[in-house]
Design a protein around this motif. Structure first.
Motif, PDB file in Angstrom:
ATOM      1  N   ASP A 109       8.573  19.933 -15.110  1.00  0.00           N
ATOM      2  CA  ASP A 109       8.171  20.628 -13.891  1.00  0.00           C
ATOM      3  C   ASP A 109       8.071  19.691 -12.697  1.00  0.00           C
ATOM      4  OD1 ASP A 109       7.733  23.156 -15.233  1.00  0.00           O
ATOM      5  OD2 ASP A 109       6.079  22.108 -16.242  1.00  0.00           O
ATOM      6  N   ALA A 110       7.741  18.442 -12.957  1.00  0.00           N
ATOM      7  CA  ALA A 110       7.492  17.541 -11.834  1.00  0.00           C
ATOM      8  C   ALA A 110       7.535  16.094 -12.294  1.00  0.00           C
ATOM      9  CB  ALA A 110       6.107  17.837 -11.230  1.00  0.00           C
ATOM     10  N   LEU A 111       7.516  15.195 -11.328  1.00  0.00           N
ATOM     11  CA  LEU A 111       7.271  13.793 -11.645  1.00  0.00           C
ATOM     12  C   LEU A 111       6.322  13.265 -10.597  1.00  0.00           C
ATOM     13  CD1 LEU A 111       8.814  11.600  -9.554  1.00  0.00           C
ATOM     14  CD2 LEU A 111      10.816  12.581 -10.646  1.00  0.00           C
ATOM     15  N   ILE A 112       5.567  12.251 -10.989  1.00  0.00           N
ATOM     16  CA  ILE A 112       4.716  11.577 -10.019  1.00  0.00           C
ATOM     17  C   ILE A 112       5.250  10.167  -9.868  1.00  0.00           C
ATOM     18  CG2 ILE A 112       2.382  10.836  -9.446  1.00  0.00           C
ATOM     19  CD1 ILE A 112       1.294  12.853 -11.374  1.00  0.00           C
ATOM     20  N   ASN A 113       5.412   9.748  -8.632  1.00  0.00           N
ATOM     21  CA  ASN A 113       5.833   8.373  -8.427  1.00  0.00           C
ATOM     22  C   ASN A 113       5.420   7.952  -7.039  1.00  0.00           C
ATOM     23  OD1 ASN A 113       7.307   5.814  -8.575  1.00  0.00           O
ATOM     24  ND2 ASN A 113       8.419   6.779 -10.264  1.00  0.00           N
ATOM     25  N   ASP A 114       5.720   6.740  -6.752  1.00  0.00           N
ATOM     26  CA  ASP A 114       5.438   6.152  -5.459  1.00  0.00           C
ATOM     27  C   ASP A 114       6.209   6.892  -4.362  1.00  0.00           C
ATOM     28  OD1 ASP A 114       4.601   3.040  -4.601  1.00  0.00           O
ATOM     29  OD2 ASP A 114       6.022   4.106  -3.309  1.00  0.00           O
ATOM     30  N   ASN A 115       5.557   7.148  -3.226  1.00  0.00           N
ATOM     31  CA  ASN A 115       6.274   7.836  -2.149  1.00  0.00           C
ATOM     32  C   ASN A 115       7.484   7.042  -1.682  1.00  0.00           C
ATOM     33  OD1 ASN A 115       4.522   5.894  -1.014  1.00  0.00           O
ATOM     34  ND2 ASN A 115       4.635   6.885   0.990  1.00  0.00           N
ATOM     35  N   ILE A 164      15.785  18.011  -5.021  1.00  0.00           N
ATOM     36  CA  ILE A 164      14.362  17.829  -5.290  1.00  0.00           C
ATOM     37  C   ILE A 164      13.648  17.565  -3.977  1.00  0.00           C
ATOM     38  CG2 ILE A 164      14.749  16.916  -7.620  1.00  0.00           C
ATOM     39  CD1 ILE A 164      14.085  14.157  -6.554  1.00  0.00           C
ATOM     40  N   GLU A 165      12.324  17.749  -4.004  1.00  0.00           N
ATOM     41  CA  GLU A 165      11.565  17.520  -2.777  1.00  0.00           C
ATOM     42  C   GLU A 165      10.164  17.022  -3.103  1.00  0.00           C
ATOM     43  OE1 GLU A 165      11.842  21.439  -1.201  1.00  0.00           O
ATOM     44  OE2 GLU A 165      10.033  22.148  -2.221  1.00  0.00           O
ATOM     45  N   ILE A 166       9.548  16.363  -2.130  1.00  0.00           N
ATOM     46  CA  ILE A 166       8.181  15.902  -2.301  1.00  0.00           C
ATOM     47  C   ILE A 166       7.265  17.070  -2.022  1.00  0.00           C
ATOM     48  CG2 ILE A 166       6.396  14.381  -1.374  1.00  0.00           C
ATOM     49  CD1 ILE A 166       8.633  12.350  -0.818  1.00  0.00           C
ATOM     50  N   ALA A 167       6.447  17.454  -3.049  1.00  0.00           N
ATOM     51  CA  ALA A 167       5.625  18.642  -2.920  1.00  0.00           C
ATOM     52  C   ALA A 167       4.256  18.330  -2.357  1.00  0.00           C
ATOM     53  CB  ALA A 167       5.480  19.321  -4.283  1.00  0.00           C
ATOM     54  N   VAL A 174      10.157   8.462 -19.951  1.00  0.00           N
ATOM     55  CA  VAL A 174      11.530   8.214 -19.489  1.00  0.00           C
ATOM     56  C   VAL A 174      11.678   6.745 -19.153  1.00  0.00           C
ATOM     57  CG1 VAL A 174      11.886  10.531 -18.588  1.00  0.00           C
ATOM     58  CG2 VAL A 174      10.912   8.755 -17.115  1.00  0.00           C
ATOM     59  N   GLU A 175      12.910   6.349 -18.820  1.00  0.00           N
ATOM     60  CA  GLU A 175      13.209   4.946 -18.581  1.00  0.00           C
ATOM     61  C   GLU A 175      13.070   4.535 -17.120  1.00  0.00           C
ATOM     62  OE1 GLU A 175      14.816   2.309 -20.603  1.00  0.00           O
ATOM     63  OE2 GLU A 175      13.917   3.381 -22.287  1.00  0.00           O
ATOM     64  N   GLY A 176      12.974   5.483 -16.209  1.00  0.00           N
ATOM     65  CA  GLY A 176      12.876   5.080 -14.815  1.00  0.00           C
ATOM     66  C   GLY A 176      12.980   6.294 -13.893  1.00  0.00           C
ATOM     67  N   PHE A 177      12.992   6.022 -12.602  1.00  0.00           N
ATOM     68  CA  PHE A 177      12.923   7.109 -11.637  1.00  0.00           C
ATOM     69  C   PHE A 177      14.137   8.028 -11.718  1.00  0.00           C
ATOM     70  CE2 PHE A 177      13.085   9.380  -7.724  1.00  0.00           C
ATOM     71  CZ  PHE A 177      11.766   9.595  -7.396  1.00  0.00           C
ATOM     72  N   ALA A 178      15.324   7.445 -11.821  1.00  0.00           N
ATOM     73  CA  ALA A 178      16.536   8.268 -11.790  1.00  0.00           C
ATOM     74  C   ALA A 178      16.547   9.267 -12.946  1.00  0.00           C
ATOM     75  CB  ALA A 178      17.775   7.389 -11.851  1.00  0.00           C
ATOM     76  N   GLN A 179      16.113   8.795 -14.120  1.00  0.00           N
ATOM     77  CA  GLN A 179      16.105   9.695 -15.276  1.00  0.00           C
ATOM     78  C   GLN A 179      15.067  10.790 -15.085  1.00  0.00           C
ATOM     79  OE1 GLN A 179      15.343   7.735 -19.010  1.00  0.00           O
ATOM     80  NE2 GLN A 179      15.638   9.633 -20.157  1.00  0.00           N
ATOM     81  N   ALA A 180      13.899  10.421 -14.557  1.00  0.00           N
ATOM     82  CA  ALA A 180      12.854  11.415 -14.305  1.00  0.00           C
ATOM     83  C   ALA A 180      13.355  12.466 -13.312  1.00  0.00           C
ATOM     84  CB  ALA A 180      11.599  10.729 -13.768  1.00  0.00           C
ATOM     85  N   TYR A 193       0.879  -1.172   0.000  1.00  0.00           N
ATOM     86  CA  TYR A 193       0.000   0.000   0.000  1.00  0.00           C
ATOM     87  C   TYR A 193       0.905   1.207   0.000  1.00  0.00           C
ATOM     88  CZ  TYR A 193      -3.810  -3.130   1.269  1.00  0.00           C
ATOM     89  OH  TYR A 193      -4.718  -4.139   1.268  1.00  0.00           O
ATOM     90  N   SER A 194       0.696   2.109  -0.926  1.00  0.00           N
ATOM     91  CA  SER A 194       1.523   3.317  -0.910  1.00  0.00           C
ATOM     92  C   SER A 194       0.672   4.416  -1.494  1.00  0.00           C
ATOM     93  CB  SER A 194       2.786   3.116  -1.747  1.00  0.00           C
ATOM     94  OG  SER A 194       2.437   2.866  -3.085  1.00  0.00           O
ATOM     95  N   ARG A 195       1.264   5.579  -1.652  1.00  0.00           N
ATOM     96  CA  ARG A 195       0.508   6.614  -2.327  1.00  0.00           C
ATOM     97  C   ARG A 195       1.440   7.316  -3.286  1.00  0.00           C
ATOM     98  NH1 ARG A 195       1.739   8.795   2.920  1.00  0.00           N
ATOM     99  NH2 ARG A 195       2.925  10.694   2.468  1.00  0.00           N
ATOM    100  N   GLY A 196       0.820   7.854  -4.312  1.00  0.00           N
ATOM    101  CA  GLY A 196       1.617   8.594  -5.269  1.00  0.00           C
ATOM    102  C   GLY A 196       1.954   9.960  -4.702  1.00  0.00           C
ATOM    103  N   VAL A 197       3.165  10.429  -5.008  1.00  0.00           N
ATOM    104  CA  VAL A 197       3.531  11.782  -4.579  1.00  0.00           C
ATOM    105  C   VAL A 197       4.014  12.567  -5.790  1.00  0.00           C
ATOM    106  CG1 VAL A 197       4.100  11.230  -2.204  1.00  0.00           C
ATOM    107  CG2 VAL A 197       5.849  10.997  -3.987  1.00  0.00           C
ATOM    108  N   ILE A 198       3.883  13.891  -5.655  1.00  0.00           N
ATOM    109  CA  ILE A 198       4.384  14.783  -6.699  1.00  0.00           C
ATOM    110  C   ILE A 198       5.755  15.285  -6.253  1.00  0.00           C
ATOM    111  CG2 ILE A 198       3.958  16.906  -7.985  1.00  0.00           C
ATOM    112  CD1 ILE A 198       0.953  16.508  -7.254  1.00  0.00           C
ATOM    113  N   VAL A 199       6.747  15.096  -7.106  1.00  0.00           N
ATOM    114  CA  VAL A 199       8.114  15.507  -6.766  1.00  0.00           C
ATOM    115  C   VAL A 199       8.506  16.670  -7.669  1.00  0.00           C
ATOM    116  CG1 VAL A 199      10.526  14.768  -6.712  1.00  0.00           C
ATOM    117  CG2 VAL A 199       8.717  13.178  -6.036  1.00  0.00           C
ATOM    118  N   VAL A 200       9.064  17.714  -7.074  1.00  0.00           N
ATOM    119  CA  VAL A 200       9.457  18.904  -7.846  1.00  0.00           C
ATOM    120  C   VAL A 200      10.872  19.310  -7.483  1.00  0.00           C
ATOM    121  CG1 VAL A 200       7.095  19.777  -8.049  1.00  0.00           C
ATOM    122  CG2 VAL A 200       8.533  20.462  -6.097  1.00  0.00           C
ATOM    123  N   LYS A 201      11.419  20.217  -8.239  1.00  0.00           N
ATOM    124  CA  LYS A 201      12.728  20.782  -7.934  1.00  0.00           C
ATOM    125  C   LYS A 201      12.620  21.556  -6.619  1.00  0.00           C
ATOM    126  CE  LYS A 201      16.325  23.536 -10.147  1.00  0.00           C
ATOM    127  NZ  LYS A 201      16.764  24.086 -11.425  1.00  0.00           N
TER     128      LYS A 201
END
Ligand code: ATP
Ligand code: MG
Lengths: 490, 259
Positions: A180-186, A201-204, A164-170, A117-125
Motif C-alpha cells: 500500500d505504501a512505503l516510508i522513506n526519506d523525502n 507514485i506520489e508523496i501522500a 526489500v533491497e532498496g528504494f527502487a524495489q519498494a 536533516y530530513s523528514r520521513g514521507v509516506i509514498v503511495v500509488k
C-alpha cells in the motif's frame, strides 16, 4: 589413503593462507578508514551512470570529512541490511548511508553530529486516497529495508512490513499495488520522482512530525575516529563546504535544520529504458568478465579437487575418512548457499579467520561445489569396471597413477553431464555474492538499477548475459561429451 | 642366490580363505623356465585364485611364492604401509596377466595400451617402447591395428592385444586365465595359436583353460585341481592321457563329453 588427507589439508591451507596475505601496505601513512555504503541509494550513495563511479551526497560528505581529518578512504558497498553486521564484524569502520538517529542506535553505536536533516514521507500509488498520516497505515502493508528506521516507524504504526533491497524495489511494489505504501526519506522520494519522471507514485504526507537526523555511525569503541569526524564536520559546516555539497544536490542546505523545501529538479535527468540499458551494458559486461567468470572458473576448479578428495575419502574403506567425507557432503547439501556465504564471511572472523571478499566468496563456492560434485565423482569412479583397476595394477601402476591415467579418463564420461549442470548452477549462484561484498555482474545491475530508480530492464539485461554464457557452456559440454564418447562402441 | 637349475616359479603351501570359504588348501608347485604349466579343474576349484595370487591381485593368507629372484613369504607380510606394498609390487612385476575378458583400456589405442606399462611404469624411452610394441603387435598378427581403439576390434583381436600388453613388460612368467572362454568359438583358434607360439619361443607360461585338447598339445606340466588342492600332477600324457585319480577321470569325462 594418507595421501587423500594430505591433499585435503594442503588445499584448505592454500585456500585460507594464500588469499589472506595482505595486498601490500599503503605508501602513505594516513590511516585507512573503510566506509560502508549501499551504492544503491540515490541521491546519497549511487553509481554515476556516465562513468560508473561511486558518488552521491553522503559520498561527497565523507570524502570532505576524510580530507579534513586526514583519512585515506576505502569504500565497501553492501546492502543496508548487512551494513551494521559489517560494522560489528570490523569489515568497515564507518557507515555513510543516511543512518537515522534513534535511541537503539545511540545505545549501540558511536553516532556523529548530524549532517542531514530530513523528514520521513509516506509514498503511495498515485490516486490513492485514505493514506496521509502514519495512523492511516494501521493494517496496511509497506515495503521497507528491514533494518531501517523507517521500517521501525511503519511497524510501530501497525503496518505489516515487506522487506526489500532498496528504494527502487519498494517503489516498484507500490506502483504494482503489491503493497500500500512505503516510508522513506523525502529527499530519496524526490530523487526518485525526479530521476524517473514517474507520475505513478506520489508523496501522500509526512511520516510523523519529527525531523529525522542522519549521522555517520562508528563502532562504540572507536571514540577517536568519532571525535575526528565531529571535528571535521564542525569545520566543514563553518567554512560552508557542507552547505555547498548540499546545494548541489538539493538546492537548499539540508545540513542545518529547517531551511525550507528541497528541490531536486536539477539532478540526474530522466533516461529512457533503452538509454539506461545502453549506459549499463558495458559496465555489466566488464563485471561478467572480471568477476563473475573468473570466480566461477576458480571456484569450480577448486571445488572439483575437493570433490575428488571427498569422493576418494568416501570410497577409501577407512571409516574415519568416509565418515568425514559424508558429513561434509551432508552439511553442504543440507544448507542454503546464502547461509554458507554468511558463515564464511561474517562467521569465520569471530574465530579469527578474516578473509577478504574474493577469497571468502571463492572458499564458500568451492566448498559448495565440492559437496555437490563429490557424489557425482564418486559414482563416476564406481562406474569404471573393477577390471580396469586390476589391469592397471597388473602392469605395475600404483594407486594414484591408476586413478590419473586409467580411471579418471573413463570416469569423466559419466561425470561430465552432471558436472556441467553443477558448473551452470555455480555461474548463476555467483549472483548471490553481493552479500559478501563482491561486485559481480548482478551487483552491477543492482547499482545501475538504483541509480536509474528502475530495475526491470537492467535485470533483464543481466538475465540475457547469464543465459548467453550458460548456452555457451552447454555447447562446450556437448563437444566434450562427443570427444569422450568416441572410444565407446555404439 | 638361486642357482640356474632351480625352478623359475616356486609356489609353496599357499593358503587362502574368503570369509569362511577355504579356497586354497596348501598349494605347491614348481615350473621351470621356458615351460608351459596348465591348470585344469572344475569351477570353483581355485584356479583363478592361484593365478591371481601369483600376480598378487589376491594376497594369500600364508605360504611362499618365488618367481625368479623375488620371493615373498605371505605369512610374515604386514597388511598395510610401504613394507607391504614394496615386496608385492616387486613380485607382481615378475609376471604378466592376461584376463579372461581382456580389460583393455578403452580410451587408449592398441599401441598406447601396449606401451602404457613400459613407458609409464618402467620409464623406458618412448621410441624404444613403441618399436618393441610394434614388433609384439606384429607377432600377434595385429601390426595394422596399432592406431585403432579396442572397440574397433573383434574379441579375438582384443585378447591378442591383451597378450601383447602383458608381454611388453618382459615378465618372467605370463599368466593366462581362461583366455578363450569369453570368445565366440570361431575366434578361439587364433588366440590359442598365439599362445602356442609363445611356448615355442621360450616364454614361461601358466595357463588356466578348459581347452583340454590344447592343453594336451602345449603343456609340459598339467595340474588337476579340486577343492583347493592339487589332486594330480604330471605331464599331459599322464594327467590327461592316463589319469590315475577318479576325480580327474570324472572331470575329463564330463568336459570332453558335454551334454
Ligand atoms: N574375491 C572373492 N571373494 C569371495 N570369494 C571368492 C573371491 N574370489 C573367488 N572366490 C571363491 O573362491 C572359490 C574359488 O574361486 P576361483 O575363481 O579361484 O575358482 P576357479 O577354479 O577359477 O573357477 P572357474 O572355473 O569357475 O573360473 C570360489 O568358491 C569362489 O566363489
Ligand atoms: Mg576362474
Amino acid at each position: 589413503m594418507r595421501h587423500v588427507l594430505r591433499v585435503l589439508a594442503l588445499m584448505l591451507l592454500a585456500l585460507v593462507v594464500v588469499p589472506a596475505v595482505p595486498a601490500g601496505a599503503t605508501p602513505d601513512d594516513r590511516p585507512v578508514v573503510r566506509v560502508g555504503t549501499e551504492g544503491t541509494y540515490p541521491p546519497f550513495s549511487f553509481h554515476d551512470s556516465d562513468n560508473n563511479d561511486l558518488t552521491g551526497f553522503d559520498i561527497e560528505v565523507i570524502k570532505a570529512v576524510a580530507e579534513e581529518a586526514g583519512w585515506k578512504l576505502e569504500f565497501v558497498e553492501t546492502t543496508f541490511d548487512a551494513i551494521f553486521a559489517a560494522l560489528d564484524a570490523g569489515r568497515i569502520d564507518v557507515i555513510a548511508n543516511q543512518v537515522t538517529d534513534n535511541p537503539e542506535r545511540q545505545a549501540r553505536y558511536g553516532l556523529s553530529d548530524t549532517y542531514t536533516y530530513s523528514r520521513g514521507v509516506i509514498v503511495v500509488k498515485a490516486g490513492t486516497t485514505g493514506i496521509t498520516t502514519l495512523a492511516d497505515l494501521k493494517g496496511k502493508t509497506t515495503a521497507q529495508s528491514l533494518t531501517t528506521n523507517y521500517a521501525k516507524l511503519a511497524t510501530e504504526a501497525g503496518a505489516k512490513v515487506e522487506g526489500v533491497e532498496g528504494f527502487a524495489q519498494a517503489a516498484a511494489l507500490v506502483v504494482q499495488g503489491r503493497v500500500d505504501a512505503l516510508i522513506n526519506d523525502n529527499l530519496a522520494a524526490l530523487d526518485y520522482l525526479n530521476t524517473t519522471g514517474s507520475d505513478s507514485i506520489e508523496i501522500a504526507g509526512n511520516a510523523g512530525d519529527e525531523v529525522s537526523e542522519q549521522k555517520l555511525a562508528f563502532r562504540k569503541d572507536d571514540a577517536a575516529l568519532l571525535k575526528q569526524a565531529n571535528d571535521a564536520l564542525a569545520a566543514l559546516k563553518a567554512d560552508g563546504t557542507l552547505a555547498k555539497i548540499s546545494e548541489k544536490y538539493f538546492k537548499i542546505d539540508v545540513t542545518v535544520a529547517n531551511t525550507g523545501e528541497a528541490d531536486l529538479s536539477g539532478g540526474r535527468a530522466p533516461r529512457s529504458d533503452a538509454e539506461i540499458v545502453q549506459d549499463a551494458a558495458w559496465p555489466m559486461f566488464k563485471k561478467l568478465l572480471i568477476a563473475t567468470i573468473p570466480i566461477t572458473i576458480i571456484s569450480f576448479a577448486l571445488g572439483l579437487v575437493l570433490a575428488v578428495a571427498a569422493a576418494l575419502a568416501n570410497i577409501s574403506g577407512s571409516r574415519i575418512l568416509s565418515g568425514l567425507a559424508r558429513a561434509y557432503i551432508s552439511i553442504i547439501r543440507g544448507t542454503p548457499l546464502l547461509v554458507q556465504l554468511f558463515i564464511v564471511f561474517y562467521g569465520l572472523p569471530e574465530i579469527g579467520i578474516d578473509l577478504p571478499s574474493w577469497p571468502a566468496a571463492i572458499l564458500a563456492l568451492s566448498l559448495n561445489v565440492g559437496g555437490y560434485a563429490a557424489e557425482i565423482v564418486r559414482s563416476a569412479i564406481l562406474s569404471v569396471p573393477k577390471g580396469q583397476f586390476e589391469a592397471a595394477s597388473t602392469i605395475g601402476m600404483g594407486y594414484w597413477q591408476s586413478l590419473r591415467r586409467i580411471v579418471f579418463p573413463q570416469a569423466a564420461r559419466t561425470a561430465v553431464p552432471p558436472l556441467s549442470n553443477t558448473l551452470i548452477s555455480l555461474l548463476k549462484d555467483t549472483s548471490l555474492l553481493s552479500v559478501v561484498l563482491v561486485t559481480e555482474l548482478f551487483r552491477e545491475a543492482q547499482n545501475a538499477a538504483s541509480a536509474a530508480q528502475t530495475f526491470f530492464p537492467l535485470y533483464l539485461t543481466a538475465g540475457v548475459y547469464y543465459w548467453v554464457v550458460c548456452a555457451l557452456l552447454a555447447a562446450g559440454q556437448g563437444r566434450i561429451e562427443t570427444r569422450l564418447n568416441r572410444f565407446v562402441a555404439r | 642366490m638361486t642357482d640356474s637349475t632351480a625352478p623359475l616359479v616356486d609356489v609353496r603351501r599357499i593358503e587362502k580363505t574368503f570369509g569362511d570359504n577355504h579356497v586354497l588348501r596348501g598349494i605347491d608347485f614348481q615350473a621351470d623356465a621356458g615351460t608351459t604349466t596348465v591348470l585344469i579343474g572344475p569351477s570353483g576349484s581355485g584356479k583363478t585364485t592361484i593365478l591371481r595370487s601369483l600376480n598378487v591381485l589376491e594376497t594369500p593368507d600364508s605360504g611362499v611364492i618365488r618367481i625368479g629372484e623375488v620371493e615373498v613369504d605371505f605369512a610374515g607380510l604386514p597388511t598395510k604401509g610401504k613394507d607391504a606394498r614394496e615386496p608385492v609390487s616387486r613380485l607382481r612385476a615378475q609376471s604378466g596377466m592376461v584376463f579372461q575378458s581382456h580389460h583393455l583400456f578403452p580410451h587408449k589405442t592398441v599401441l598406447e595400451n601396449v606401451i602404457e606399462g613400459p613407458v609409464q611404469v618402467q620409464k623406458r624411452p618412448r621410441e624404444e617402447a613403441v618399436a618393441d610394441a610394434r614388433q609384439l603387435l606384429d607377432q600377434v598378427g595385429l601390426a595394422e591395428k596399432a592406431d585403432q581403439h579396442p572397440f574397433q576390434l573383434s574379441g579375438g583381436q582384443q585378447q591378442r592385444v591383451g597378450i601383447a600388453r602383458a608381454l611388453a613388460l618382459k615378465p618372467k612368467v605370463v599368466l593366462f586365465d581362461e583366455p578363450t572362454s569369453a570368445l565366440d568359438p570361431e575366434l578361439v583358434g587364433e588366440v590359442l595359436s598365439v599362445i602356442k607360439d609363445l611356448a615355442t619361443e621360450g616364454w614361461t607360461t601358466v595357463i588356466v583353460t578348459h581347452e583340454i585338447r590344447f592343453a594336451e598339445q602345449v603343456a609340459d606340466q598339467v595340474l588337476f585341481l579340486d577343492g583347493g588342492v592339487v589332486v594330480e600332477r604330471g605331464t599331459s600324457a599322464q594327467v590327461i592321457g592316463d589319469p590315475s585319480e577318479d576325480r580327474t577321470r570324472q572331470f575329463l569325462h564330463r568336459i570332453l563329453n558335454p551334454g
